[in-house]
Design an enzyme around this catalytic site. Structure first.
Site, PDB file in Angstrom:
ATOM      1  N   HIS A 274      19.589   9.336  23.220  1.00 20.44           N
ATOM      2  CA  HIS A 274      19.651   8.467  24.400  1.00 20.44           C
ATOM      3  C   HIS A 274      19.677   9.258  25.706  1.00 20.44           C
ATOM      4  O   HIS A 274      19.608   8.661  26.786  1.00 20.44           O
ATOM      5  CB  HIS A 274      20.856   7.516  24.310  1.00 20.44           C
ATOM      6  CG  HIS A 274      22.179   8.138  24.614  1.00 20.44           C
ATOM      7  ND1 HIS A 274      23.111   8.422  23.645  1.00 20.44           N
ATOM      8  CD2 HIS A 274      22.744   8.518  25.786  1.00 20.44           C
ATOM      9  CE1 HIS A 274      24.193   8.940  24.208  1.00 20.44           C
ATOM     10  NE2 HIS A 274      23.998   9.005  25.506  1.00 20.44           N
ATOM     11  N   ASP A 324      21.102   8.113  16.770  1.00 19.23           N
ATOM     12  CA  ASP A 324      21.124   8.696  18.123  1.00 19.23           C
ATOM     13  C   ASP A 324      21.205  10.221  18.025  1.00 19.23           C
ATOM     14  O   ASP A 324      22.260  10.826  18.184  1.00 19.23           O
ATOM     15  CB  ASP A 324      22.321   8.144  18.893  1.00 19.23           C
ATOM     16  CG  ASP A 324      22.296   8.517  20.372  1.00 19.23           C
ATOM     17  OD1 ASP A 324      21.260   9.032  20.823  1.00 19.23           O
ATOM     18  OD2 ASP A 324      23.308   8.278  21.056  1.00 19.23           O
ATOM     19  N   SER A 418      27.662  13.046  26.705  1.00 13.12           N
ATOM     20  CA  SER A 418      26.659  12.642  25.725  1.00 13.12           C
ATOM     21  C   SER A 418      25.938  13.837  25.119  1.00 13.12           C
ATOM     22  O   SER A 418      25.567  14.786  25.814  1.00 13.12           O
ATOM     23  CB  SER A 418      25.618  11.729  26.382  1.00 13.12           C
ATOM     24  OG  SER A 418      26.042  10.404  26.391  1.00 13.12           O
ATOM     25  N   GLY A 419      25.707  13.743  23.818  1.00 17.64           N
ATOM     26  CA  GLY A 419      24.976  14.790  23.123  1.00 17.64           C
ATOM     27  C   GLY A 419      25.799  15.993  22.748  1.00 17.64           C
ATOM     28  O   GLY A 419      25.343  16.859  22.000  1.00 17.64           O
TER      29      GLY A 419
END
Length: 479
Positions: A274, A324, A418-419
């Site tokens: 994402h 994801d 994120s990630g």
């Protein structure tokens, strides 16, 4: 990276029927009707701009906001040159922009396989080589397991005839540069993969099924030195110690920190799909990204790595955030940085286990500036049945997700994380258990962080690493 306690429970953004028990893992059709909140802001996370300077050393330049670049250069001649270059760049963009975008953002063609294709026979049949890229995995204690076109199942490899050259070729096949350590295990298995007299292009084409193995010894193989950073950590600290999380990556989109990531092999970063939304112009263009690895401060950036390829999971669902995950192939190997370990195929991290998540995200929900320091927080793994209950996420958690945090609130990832990694320590090694994915707010009670479950996607990871480095070199013709 959220640390503070939330005073009151959150207001739920969905209404559930309390008379119907939630499914343990919902269908994607159900999930697509319910939007989730990724730990990601579509535009780069703002950071307090650095002071202007006439000279800016590459190793110390910090990223500034996309909307407020504060890079200053001295001298009128330099300014004139910059103006000319900007004019030229604008003209090129107007004149050739559409064709350049068509070339650079062209999607990878679909993988097509002829009816005669055979999986795991060492010969590339499918257009993208997928028939030969899911034939190797690692079991407990790094036991090498191989599937061939004849066995159709994974079997341990007998240690007889094994040597360093074969180990190196096997690791290179999987997307690593070379092998790190070879060992031998005693096994109770009755069936093995035994080496042929001569190693060919792939391990699956170099073994035969056998019912005998001298000494019942099989191969234990490590393709990298991973998961054992030097030094000791500061227990309970907020800011991470230098060198404690060497695999931590900061992904900069057009000059600003946007997402985190984890180095898992010299050429590859694992992050979240994402972070590369189609709706954000240029987000899937590798040249718009820079990767900084092993840093603990955005004020002291090491030399960046360019991105050569962005590989998104083909079944990523932005509505539910299922699958994801993304891989970034670097333009050159980060060979001097220790990666985090990928878990074994059957390795489980039990609910309640204390793990750690790290990142440069905002430290309080609602902040518009990310942290300049790498933050760390200890979180507990939460059983999916608990996380899927009505009082928590009410059926949103799929089998590709892992919850972690504190149901009381206060310990969580947040925007900009994120990630990034969720890592768990087992036998003095850190393993990548999850990828920071999404959540309802940050640090709210009954709303823990949700992470992509790396263990559920190991074959995709190894397959894409192999496709990127090795499979395209296999012969298209069967012999």
């Amino acid at each position: 990276m959220e640390h503070r306690q939330t005073e009151s429970p959150p207001s739920y953004d969905y209404v559930m029927n309390h008379n119907t028990p939630p499914p343990s893992y919902p269908s994607l059709e159900t999930l697509s009707a319910t939007q989730v909140q990724p730990y990601y802001i579509p535009q780069p996370v703002h950071q307090t701009p650095a002071p202007c300077a006439q000279t800016i050393p590459a190793q110390t330049v910090r990223a500034s906001s996309q909307r407020n670049k504060r890079y200053c250069f001295g001298g009128s001649s330099v300014t004139a040159v910059i103006v000319v270059l900007v004019v030229i760049a604008v003209w090129i963009g107007v004149r050739y922009g559409p064709s350049l975008w068509a070339l650079t953002e062209k999607e990878t063609p679909p993988d097509t396989c002829p009816p005669s294709s055979v999986d795991c026979d060492g010969k590339k049949d499918c257009s993208q080589g997928s028939d030969e890229c899911r034939c190797v995995r690692f079991g407990a204690a790094n036991e090498l397991q191989v599937m061939t076109s004849k066995t159709k199942s994974f079997l341990p490899v007998c240690a007889q005839g094994w040597n360093k050259d074969i180990a190196d070729q096997t690791c290179q096949q999987l997307g690593f540069r070379q092998s790190y350590e070879v060992g031998f295990l005693n096994t109770s298995s009755f069936t093995f993969q035994s080496l042929n007299s001569q190693f060919t292009s792939t391990i699956q084409a170099s073994v035969n099924t056998s019912t005998s193995c001298p000494g019942q010894q099989t191969v234990s193989l490590q393709c990298s030195k991973c998961g054992k950073p030097p030094g000791s950590r500061i227990i309970g600290g907020n800011a991470a110690a230098d060198g404690q999380w060497p695999w931590q990556a900061s992904l900069h989109f057009q000059g600003s920190h946007t997402c985190g990531g984890s180095l898992v092999a010299p050429d590859f970063i694992i992050t979240a799909a994402h972070c590369f939304p189609k709706g954000t112009t240029g987000s899937q263009l590798p040249s718009n990204w820079k990767v900084y690895i092993g840093l603990v401060s955005q004020l002291q950036l090491p030399n960046p790595y360019n991105v050569k390829q962005i590989i998104l999971h083909q079944n990523y669902d932005p509505a539910s955030n299922n699958n994801d995950i993304a891989l970034l192939k670097l333009s050159k190997p980060a060979s001097n940085i220790q990666p985090v370990c990928l878990p074994a195929f059957d390795q489980k991290f039990p609910a309640g286990k204390k793990c750690w998540t790290t990142g440069f995200g905002v430290i309080r929900q609602g902040d518009d500036s990310s942290s300049t320091l790498l933050m760390e927080v200890e979180v507990n793994l939460i059983d999916s049945s608990v996380c899927n209950s009505y009082s928590v996420y009410g059926g949103r958690i799929t089998e590709k997700m892992q919850c972690a945090g504190d149901l009381k609130g206060g310990k969580d990832s947040c925007q900009g994380d994120s990630g990034g990694p969720l890592v768990c320590k087992v036998d003095d090694k850190w393993y990548l258990a999850g990828i920071t994915s999404w959540g309802n707010g940050c640090g709210k009670p009954n709303n823990p962080g949700v992470y992509t479950d790396v263990g559920q996607l190991l074959m995709w990871i190894y397959g894409k690493m192999q496709l990127s480095l090795i499979c395209h070199s296999l012969h298209h013709k069967r012999v």
